[in-house]
Design an enzyme around this catalytic site. Structure first.
Site, PDB file in Angstrom:
ATOM      1  N   LEU A 240       0.815  -1.214   0.000  1.00 18.36           N
ATOM      2  CA  LEU A 240       0.000   0.000   0.000  1.00 18.36           C
ATOM      3  C   LEU A 240       0.848   1.264   0.000  1.00 18.36           C
ATOM      4  O   LEU A 240       0.428   2.292  -0.538  1.00 18.36           O
ATOM      5  CB  LEU A 240      -0.945  -0.004   1.202  1.00 18.36           C
ATOM      6  N   ARG A 244      -0.163   3.843  -2.740  1.00 18.03           N
ATOM      7  CA  ARG A 244      -0.587   5.221  -2.448  1.00 18.03           C
ATOM      8  C   ARG A 244       0.139   6.220  -3.338  1.00 18.03           C
ATOM      9  O   ARG A 244      -0.435   7.241  -3.727  1.00 18.03           O
ATOM     10  CB  ARG A 244      -0.355   5.519  -0.966  1.00 18.03           C
ATOM     11  N   PHE A 363      -9.983   5.637  -1.463  1.00 19.07           N
ATOM     12  CA  PHE A 363      -9.334   4.331  -1.544  1.00 19.07           C
ATOM     13  C   PHE A 363      -7.832   4.400  -1.302  1.00 19.07           C
ATOM     14  O   PHE A 363      -7.258   5.477  -1.196  1.00 19.07           O
ATOM     15  CB  PHE A 363      -9.677   3.585  -2.837  1.00 19.07           C
ATOM     16  N   GLU A 364      -7.216   3.224  -1.183  1.00 22.72           N
ATOM     17  CA  GLU A 364      -5.811   3.066  -0.771  1.00 22.72           C
ATOM     18  C   GLU A 364      -5.563   3.702   0.599  1.00 22.72           C
ATOM     19  O   GLU A 364      -4.491   4.227   0.882  1.00 22.72           O
ATOM     20  CB  GLU A 364      -4.841   3.682  -1.806  1.00 22.72           C
ATOM     21  N   GLY A 365      -6.590   3.664   1.435  1.00 22.90           N
ATOM     22  CA  GLY A 365      -6.527   4.303   2.751  1.00 22.90           C
ATOM     23  C   GLY A 365      -7.110   5.698   2.666  1.00 22.90           C
ATOM     24  O   GLY A 365      -6.599   6.548   1.929  1.00 22.90           O
TER      25      GLY A 365
END
Length: 383
Positions: A240, A244, A363-365
């Site tokens: 991730l 990111r 998304f992606e955190g």
């Protein structure tokens, strides 16, 4: 307005030129129809793979390009400026290759990685669950040992390329609850017991499917385990960090495109006897948009260069994801404002850019999670 990039080599210059050429021919010409009809861009992955653009940051031994991450991310930015949904699909494909490339055995990499980086096999990343998004350690999808491998049971959610991918980087529970009981698997499409839900009906990014996946006594061979049992969550978080940066680059490309469209319109549209770009109020708005785009690009490149040097970059990746996606949301919103009523219509692409930008903050955190990562790093340094 072409971006004046500072690239590390003549080869990188050629790669970016190739990317722009392919993106103009293969993506720009298809994006409007595919987004309007929720249609997957058949053949586009193969084109990028054959051009060597999907595997740029991976070793040449497996068909990759041996390129620094800062070059790969600028390729993603150029793709994002043409078609954000497809660029996200490419970034997720790279994310799904990460576990195998960095934690797989030589035998596993020799067997699967060339097809993955060459575009023959499209990947998807399968970490989130309906009840476990930001709190990844709460996932419940199970992988139980069998004499021949693992039996998988559970549901995964929010899978980009879901139902279209050839393999899934799956994170499932092999041990007790908590972060230490999660493992990583490379699950091939067509596995008996693997099925997919109806694609989500989304605000944006409509040309690429996002689905749930259901594992019902799905069996995979033992050599589909990537890394060691219990190592899955650390693999997921490492992936991730890179993912990111991919989203940060795509968001920057989207923001750059929105800025370009707004400037072009402001130069042509006239009110009170002059182009609206010459009205100070609107000129200052465009200047703020340009500053946001330039700052976003500098932020993700700073993180990428740390990664390329082998230095820690988790905090920098979170900063980049936060800054770039917030910039994309602000710039696309302001671009709609520049076009006025026209910006609110589907006759111009700005309304689509604004819809596409929103999910990049999620998304992606989520960006709230990025703030948490940054704050924890500040606390750690202060000890």
């Amino acid at each position: 307005m072409p971006v004046d990039r500072l690239l590390p080599s003549p080869e990188a210059e050629q790669l970016l030129a190739l990317t722009r050429d392919i993106a103009d021919k293969e993506l720009e010409t298809r994006v409007t129809e595919c987004e309007a009809t929720d249609t997957f861009p058949e053949g586009a992955f193969e084109v990028l793979g054959q051009a060597g653009l999907l595997g740029l940051p991976y070793p040449s031994r497996y068909g990759g390009g041996d390129q620094p991450y800062e070059v790969y991310l600028q390729v993603l930015e150029e793709l994002g400026a043409r078609w954000a949904a497809f660029a996200v699909a490419v970034s997720v494909h790279g994310l799904s290759c990460f576990a195998l490339a960095h934690f797989g055995t030589d035998e596993q990499k020799d067997r699967w990685l060339p097809g993955m980086v060459g575009g023959e096999l499209v990947g998807a990343y399968s970490l989130s669950e309906p009840q476990a998004g930001s709190d990844a350690a709460a996932l419940t999808c199970k992988a139980e040992r069998t004499p021949d491998g693992y039996r998988l049971n559970g549901t995964k959610a929010w899978i980009t390329n879901g139902g279209r991918a050839d393999f899934y980087s799956l994170f499932a529970r092999t041990g007790p609850g908590g972060s230490s009981g999660i493992s990583c698997f490379l699950v091939p499409d067509g596995t008996a017991g693997l099925s997919f839900g109806r694609p989500e009906r989304k605000m944006g990014l409509r040309g690429i499917p996002t689905t749930t996946a259901h594992y019902d006594d799905a069996l995979v061979e033992a050599d589909r385990l990537i890394g060691a049992e219990g190592q899955g969550l650390s693999i997921a978080f490492s992936a991730l960090d890179s993912g990111r940066l991919g989203i940060a680059a795509i968001a920057t490309g989207l923001a750059q495109r929105a800025l370009n469209e707004a400037v072009a319109y402001a130069k042509e549209r006239r009110t009170f006897g002059q182009a609206i770009i010459d009205h100070q109020g609107l000129g200052f708005l465009l200047a703020d948009m340009a500053a946001a785009v330039d700052s976003a690009r500098a932020t993700y490149l700073h993180a990428a260069r740390r990664r390329d040097l082998g230095r820690p970059y988790r905090r920098e990746a979170s900063v980049a994801k936060l800054i770039c996606t917030d910039a994309a949301m602000a710039v696309t919103t302001n671009a709609v404002q520049v076009l006025g009523g026209y910006g609110y219509t589907e006759d111009f692409p700005l309304e689509r850019y604004m819809r596409e930008a929103k999910v990049m903050q999620i998304f992606e955190g989520t960006n709230q999670i990025q703030r948490l990562v940054i704050a924890r790093d500040l606390a750690r340094q202060a000890r």
